[in-house]
Structure formats: C-alpha cells, structure tokens
Enzyme design. Structure first.
Site, PDB file in Angstrom:
ATOM      1  N   SER A  12      -6.289  12.404   7.567  1.00 51.79           N
ATOM      2  CA  SER A  12      -6.398  11.503   6.404  1.00 51.79           C
ATOM      3  C   SER A  12      -7.867  11.321   5.982  1.00 51.79           C
ATOM      4  CB  SER A  12      -5.742  10.156   6.702  1.00 51.79           C
ATOM      5  OG  SER A  12      -6.267   9.598   7.884  1.00 51.79           O
ATOM      6  N   ALA A  53       1.294  12.359   5.986  1.00 54.49           N
ATOM      7  CA  ALA A  53       1.696  12.362   4.571  1.00 54.49           C
ATOM      8  C   ALA A  53       0.480  12.697   3.734  1.00 54.49           C
ATOM      9  CB  ALA A  53       2.219  10.982   4.179  1.00 54.49           C
ATOM     10  N   GLY A  97       0.876  -1.167   0.000  1.00 50.82           N
ATOM     11  CA  GLY A  97       0.000   0.000   0.000  1.00 50.82           C
ATOM     12  C   GLY A  97       0.915   1.218   0.000  1.00 50.82           C
ATOM     13  N   ALA A  98       1.259   1.680  -1.211  1.00 51.80           N
ATOM     14  CA  ALA A  98       2.263   2.759  -1.330  1.00 51.80           C
ATOM     15  C   ALA A  98       1.591   4.077  -1.638  1.00 51.80           C
ATOM     16  CB  ALA A  98       3.288   2.391  -2.398  1.00 51.80           C
ATOM     17  N   GLY A  99       0.527   4.391  -0.885  1.00 52.30           N
ATOM     18  CA  GLY A  99      -0.114   5.695  -1.026  1.00 52.30           C
ATOM     19  C   GLY A  99       0.684   6.720  -0.229  1.00 52.30           C
ATOM     20  N   ALA A 100      -0.019   7.625   0.446  1.00 52.70           N
ATOM     21  CA  ALA A 100       0.658   8.708   1.152  1.00 52.70           C
ATOM     22  C   ALA A 100       1.644   8.172   2.203  1.00 52.70           C
ATOM     23  CB  ALA A 100      -0.403   9.600   1.802  1.00 52.70           C
ATOM     24  N   MET A 101       1.158   7.393   3.151  1.00 57.29           N
ATOM     25  CA  MET A 101       2.019   6.943   4.256  1.00 57.29           C
ATOM     26  C   MET A 101       3.017   5.883   3.796  1.00 57.29           C
ATOM     27  SD  MET A 101       1.374   8.676   6.914  1.00 57.29           S
ATOM     28  CE  MET A 101       1.889   7.792   8.373  1.00 57.29           C
ATOM     29  N   LYS A 105      -4.187   6.353  20.288  1.00 58.84           N
ATOM     30  CA  LYS A 105      -4.171   6.936  18.935  1.00 58.84           C
ATOM     31  C   LYS A 105      -5.589   6.973  18.363  1.00 58.84           C
ATOM     32  CE  LYS A 105      -2.895   8.544  14.951  1.00 58.84           C
ATOM     33  NZ  LYS A 105      -2.249   8.025  13.793  1.00 58.84           N
ATOM     34  N   ASN A 161     -10.407  13.385  13.164  1.00 55.29           N
ATOM     35  CA  ASN A 161     -10.620  13.061  11.750  1.00 55.29           C
ATOM     36  C   ASN A 161     -12.030  13.385  11.261  1.00 55.29           C
ATOM     37  OD1 ASN A 161      -8.043  12.097  12.270  1.00 55.29           O
ATOM     38  ND2 ASN A 161      -8.247  10.345  10.906  1.00 55.29           N
TER      39      ASN A 161
HETATM   40  N1  LIG Z   1      -2.186  10.146   5.532  1.00 56.05           N
HETATM   41  C1  LIG Z   1      -1.846  10.396   6.794  1.00 56.05           C
HETATM   42  O1  LIG Z   1      -1.361  11.501   7.114  1.00 56.05           O
HETATM   43  C2  LIG Z   1      -1.982   9.348   7.848  1.00 56.05           C
HETATM   44  C3  LIG Z   1      -2.577   8.125   7.577  1.00 56.05           C
HETATM   45  N2  LIG Z   1      -2.610   7.162   8.556  1.00 56.05           N
HETATM   46  C4  LIG Z   1      -3.216   5.851   8.296  1.00 56.05           C
HETATM   47  O2  LIG Z   1      -2.359   5.116   7.421  1.00 56.05           O
HETATM   48  C5  LIG Z   1      -3.148   4.228   6.608  1.00 56.05           C
HETATM   49  C6  LIG Z   1      -2.839   4.513   5.125  1.00 56.05           C
HETATM   50  O3  LIG Z   1      -3.289   5.828   4.849  1.00 56.05           O
HETATM   51  P1  LIG Z   1      -2.831   6.669   3.581  1.00 56.05           P
HETATM   52  O4  LIG Z   1      -1.428   6.397   3.260  1.00 56.05           O
HETATM   53  O5  LIG Z   1      -3.266   8.056   3.855  1.00 56.05           O
HETATM   54  O6  LIG Z   1      -3.781   6.004   2.460  1.00 56.05           O
HETATM   55  P2  LIG Z   1      -3.686   6.108   0.881  1.00 56.05           P
HETATM   56  O7  LIG Z   1      -5.063   5.947   0.332  1.00 56.05           O
HETATM   57  O8  LIG Z   1      -2.882   7.307   0.484  1.00 56.05           O
HETATM   58  O9  LIG Z   1      -2.835   4.829   0.480  1.00 56.05           O
HETATM   59  C7  LIG Z   1      -3.319   3.532   0.460  1.00 56.05           C
HETATM   60  C8  LIG Z   1      -2.802   2.928  -0.862  1.00 56.05           C
HETATM   61  O10 LIG Z   1      -2.936   1.538  -0.832  1.00 56.05           O
HETATM   62  C9  LIG Z   1      -3.467   1.115  -2.075  1.00 56.05           C
HETATM   63  N3  LIG Z   1      -4.149  -0.161  -1.887  1.00 56.05           N
HETATM   64  C10 LIG Z   1      -5.209  -0.394  -1.103  1.00 56.05           C
HETATM   65  N4  LIG Z   1      -5.581  -1.692  -1.172  1.00 56.05           N
HETATM   66  C11 LIG Z   1      -4.733  -2.277  -2.012  1.00 56.05           C
HETATM   67  C12 LIG Z   1      -4.589  -3.611  -2.499  1.00 56.05           C
HETATM   68  N5  LIG Z   1      -5.413  -4.600  -2.125  1.00 56.05           N
HETATM   69  N6  LIG Z   1      -3.605  -3.864  -3.359  1.00 56.05           N
HETATM   70  C13 LIG Z   1      -2.767  -2.889  -3.753  1.00 56.05           C
HETATM   71  N7  LIG Z   1      -2.845  -1.619  -3.342  1.00 56.05           N
HETATM   72  C14 LIG Z   1      -3.807  -1.304  -2.478  1.00 56.05           C
HETATM   73  C15 LIG Z   1      -4.413   2.210  -2.453  1.00 56.05           C
HETATM   74  O11 LIG Z   1      -4.749   2.128  -3.826  1.00 56.05           O
HETATM   75  P3  LIG Z   1      -6.161   2.744  -4.305  1.00 56.05           P
HETATM   76  O12 LIG Z   1      -5.996   4.220  -4.187  1.00 56.05           O
HETATM   77  O13 LIG Z   1      -6.300   2.256  -5.718  1.00 56.05           O
HETATM   78  O14 LIG Z   1      -7.211   2.202  -3.372  1.00 56.05           O
HETATM   79  C16 LIG Z   1      -3.596   3.434  -2.080  1.00 56.05           C
HETATM   80  O15 LIG Z   1      -2.720   3.846  -3.103  1.00 56.05           O
HETATM   81  C17 LIG Z   1      -4.611   4.492   6.990  1.00 56.05           C
HETATM   82  O16 LIG Z   1      -5.026   3.595   7.980  1.00 56.05           O
HETATM   83  C18 LIG Z   1      -4.560   5.921   7.575  1.00 56.05           C
HETATM   84  O17 LIG Z   1      -5.606   6.192   8.467  1.00 56.05           O
HETATM   85  C19 LIG Z   1      -2.023   7.339   9.780  1.00 56.05           C
HETATM   86  C20 LIG Z   1      -1.413   8.530  10.081  1.00 56.05           C
HETATM   87  C21 LIG Z   1      -1.407   9.648   9.178  1.00 56.05           C
HETATM   88  C1  LIG Z   2      -2.204  12.921  11.640  1.00 54.83           C
HETATM   89  C2  LIG Z   2      -3.376  12.312  12.346  1.00 54.83           C
HETATM   90  C3  LIG Z   2      -2.972  12.040  13.765  1.00 54.83           C
HETATM   91  C4  LIG Z   2      -4.512  13.294  12.377  1.00 54.83           C
HETATM   92  O1  LIG Z   2      -5.624  12.820  13.046  1.00 54.83           O
HETATM   93  C5  LIG Z   2      -3.775  11.062  11.622  1.00 54.83           C
HETATM   94  O2  LIG Z   2      -3.560   9.970  12.095  1.00 54.83           O
HETATM   95  C6  LIG Z   2      -4.510  11.130  10.336  1.00 54.83           C
HETATM   96  O3  LIG Z   2      -4.380  12.102   9.578  1.00 54.83           O
HETATM   97  O4  LIG Z   2      -5.236  10.170  10.085  1.00 54.83           O
END
Ligand SMILES: NC(=O)C1=CN([C@@H]2O[C@H](COP(=O)(O)OP(=O)(O)OC[C@H]3O[C@@H](n4cnc5c(N)ncnc54)[C@H](OP(=O)(O)O)[C@@H]3O)[C@@H](O)[C@H]2O)C=CC1
Ligand SMILES: CC(C)(CO)C(=O)C(=O)O
Length: 313
Positions: free
Chosen positions: A261, A132, A7-11, A188, A196
């Site tokens: 997020s 991220a 899962g190479a999205g934001a985080m 958390k 959120n």
């Molecule tokens: N963003 C933030 O600042 C923060 C996020 N978090 C937590 O981190 C976690 C990830 O969040 P975040 O990075 O924002 O999410 P994103 O949506 O940016 O990234 C998730 C990625 O995973 C991909 N994905 C999902 N399912 C699959 C699969 N089965 N196979 C391949 N790829 C897949 C998605 O693709 P697709 O888009 O096609 O679905 C997407 O690109 C969440 O639980 C969030 O709450 C925690 C702290 C801060």
């Molecule tokens: C950065 C923080 C703590 C904000 O609630 C988070 O986890 C999110 O964006 O999902």
C-alpha cells in the site's frame, strides 16, 4: 448487521463489497469526491480475481452524516493511519453506546487514537493480510486471499468481538479471534516494516524484492530492530517465525505480485505515506528506549526524502 465503512478506498471497498454480499446493511463514508460521485452514480465496480461486478451501496461524505443518525452496530475504520483522527471526529454521530469500532489499519499506536473517541469496551483491534488496489474512481481491484485477526482491547468486549469474527467468516473474510492482538499487531508491523518501504524505494512488488539476494539479510535486520523495541513493551517476538511469515508473502500465487500500500500511495498516487506509524514509530520508540534502530531510521528518512522529491500530498 448495520455496518459503516469509514474510509471506502481500496480496503474499505473490499470489506464493503464482501460484507454487503453476505447480507449486511453496509454504508460507505469517504471524502474523495470523484470516487464518491462515481459510486453514487454507477455503484462500486470491482474486479474480483478477474471477474468484474458492480455493487450498489449507499455512500456519503462525512459532512452528510446527520447529527441525529441511527448509530451503527459496527464501524470499520479504513483510512490511512494519519487520517484516523479526522475520520473519528466526523463519525461521532454514528457512534452509539453499543457501536463497536474495528480498526485494521497498518502501523502501531492506533488504540490510543481510538480511545480518545470510543469507550475501550467498544474497541476491537486487529490486522489483515487481505490486499486491495484502486484502479480509479469507483473501481477497485481485489485479488488473492487473506485473513483478519482481531481481539477486543477490553475484556467486556469479547462477546462482541467474537460476533464480528463470525460476521467476517460469513462474508468469506476469514476472521480469526486473536488471543493476543498486541502480538498480532507487532507481527503485522514487521511485515509492513520489511516490505512496504523497501518495495517503495526499490519500485518493486513483493516477489521482485524477495527474489533479490539482499532481501533476507535486510528483512532479518529490520525484524531484529522491531523485536528489540517490542521487547521494551513486553512483547516478545518470535523472529524466526516472523521471517518465515514474511518470506511466504513472496509467493506470486499468493500476494507476491501486490505492490504494498505504501508503494500505491507514494509511487502510484503521489500521496504521503504511513511510514511514521511503521518504521518511523519503531525508530522513535527505539530512541526513547535507548535501542539502536539504524535500518528503521534510515528507511524512514529515505521515504520522507522521496515524498519531498515527488512533492507528495
Ligand atoms: N491497500 C492494501 O492492500 C492494504 C492496506 N492496508 C491498510 O489499510 C488502511 C487503508 O488503506 P487503503 O484502503 O489502501 O487506503 P486508501 O487511501 O485506498 O483509502 C482510504 C480512503 O479513506 C478516505 N478518507 C480518509 N480520511 C477520510 C475522512 N476524514 N473522511 C472521509 N474519508 C476519508 C480517503 O479519501 P482521500 O483519498 O480523499 O484521502 C480514501 O478514499 C491503511 O492503514 C493501509 O496501510 C492493509 C493491508 C493491505
Ligand atoms: C499486503 C501487505 C501485507 C504488504 O505489505 C500490506 O499490508 C500492505 O500492502 O500494506
């Protein structure tokens, strides 16, 4: 270490870039086509605290994972909560008998999903205060600082979990070994449960919410519902300390300017949210335990209503 970011999205991009720069062999897995193609062609472009750089790392679609793949040393799952099961299904070929799986997803209950695919001795659970955001396909914005708290869920995994902490520290990700990860996860969840959904409904960043006179009473009420439900699961939350922890996030020099997020998902990207794993999970558990959770129930309903109005997918 051979590390797979599932899962190479934001985080996932943040952790991938930082672990790659620390000398690890990092492989990304994702299914968002434009993002994967952009990274394959041009590398991952990151704006890190105002400095842009490009990192080249291998990236694959889940269906490109060969059944005879070499198992990873560490897999860090970074999907949304509702996508975790599908991802675990896809990465089965990368799960060897020694592969550790680290889960830092927001929300409650992920250990049960993980345990259906990974032996308990290989599961490491945790939380992160890093943030991220995606700017577009192949482009991430990584601002501010953060940390990771983690712990093995089975005593046998302790040595490996401590090695992961060392690896995260080496990469500047500020890993900390938690002596009570169940508590860390609930603490958390209180941060996400207060920030959120409220920032999403109000269309505000964390500092903007924090500057309102309503913020503290709302936060207190939500935290007290989380605490009453957690107590039924033998986790006794320090509500005063947790309120202080949430208030610290208002600082614009910290993560105050971040849109949580959930806001990024629903308002920016028109995606479904993780509400059912945060306030929704507390409302469900509250109903089962006979604990009233009116704030959590209402916030969950409002977010679902907003998902419908915006036709989120
Ligand atoms: N963003 C933030 O600042 C923060 C996020 N978090 C937590 O981190 C976690 C990830 O969040 P975040 O990075 O924002 O999410 P994103 O949506 O940016 O990234 C998730 C990625 O995973 C991909 N994905 C999902 N399912 C699959 C699969 N089965 N196979 C391949 N790829 C897949 C998605 O693709 P697709 O888009 O096609 O679905 C997407 O690109 C969440 O639980 C969030 O709450 C925690 C702290 C801060
Ligand atoms: C950065 C923080 C703590 C904000 O609630 C988070 O986890 C999110 O964006 O999902």
């Amino acid at each position: 270490m051979r590390i797979v970011i599932a899962g190479a999205g934001a985080m996932g991009s943040r952790f991938g870039v930082m672990l790659h720069h620390a000398g690890n062999d990092v492989v990304l897995i994702d299914k968002w086509r434009e993002h994967v193609e952009a990274i394959k062609k041009n590398g991952l472009s990151a704006n890190i605290n105002g400095q842009r750089s490009t990192t080249r790392m291998p990236i694959f679609y889940p269906d490109e994972i060969a059944s005879n793949s070499t198992p990873a040393d560490l897999i860090i799952v970074f999907t949304k909560a509702m996508q975790l099961e599908d991802m675990l299904q896809s990465i089965k070929p990368l799960l060897g008998s020694e592969t550790m799986v680290l889960c830092l997803l927001n929300g409650l209950g992920h250990e049960d999903t993980l345990a259906r695919y990974v032996p308990k001795k290989n599961i490491v659970l945790g939380i992160t205060m890093w943030t991220a955001g995606l700017e577009g396909p192949g482009k991430v914005k990584l601002f501010g600082t953060g940390e990771v708290e983690l712990q093995n869920i089975d005593a046998e995994g302790e040595k490996h979990a401590k090695k992961i902490v060392a690896e995260l520290r080496n990469a500047g990700l500020n890993g900390v070994y938690s002596s009570n990860v169940k508590y860390s996860v609930w603490r958390k969840a209180c941060v996400n449960g207060t920030l959120n959904s409220t920032c999403t409904i109000l269309n505000a960043n964390i500092s903007e919410l924090g500057a309102t006179t309503e913020a503290i009473p709302i936060l207190k009420a939500i935290i007290s519902e989380f605490a009453a439900v957690a107590a039924k699961e033998h986790v006794i939350l320090d509500q005063k300390e947790i309120l202080q922890h949430v208030v610290e996030t208002f600082d614009p020099n910290g993560i105050g300017l971040h849109y949580p997020s959930m806001h990024q998902d629903l308002i920016k990207n028109n995606r479904l949210t993780e509400i059912d794993y945060i306030n929704g999970a507390v409302a469900r558990k509250g109903a089962a335990y006979g604990v009233p959770t009116p704030y959590c129930a209402l916030l969950t309903e409002l977010i679902h209503a907003k998902e419908q109005i915006l036709k989120a997918k």
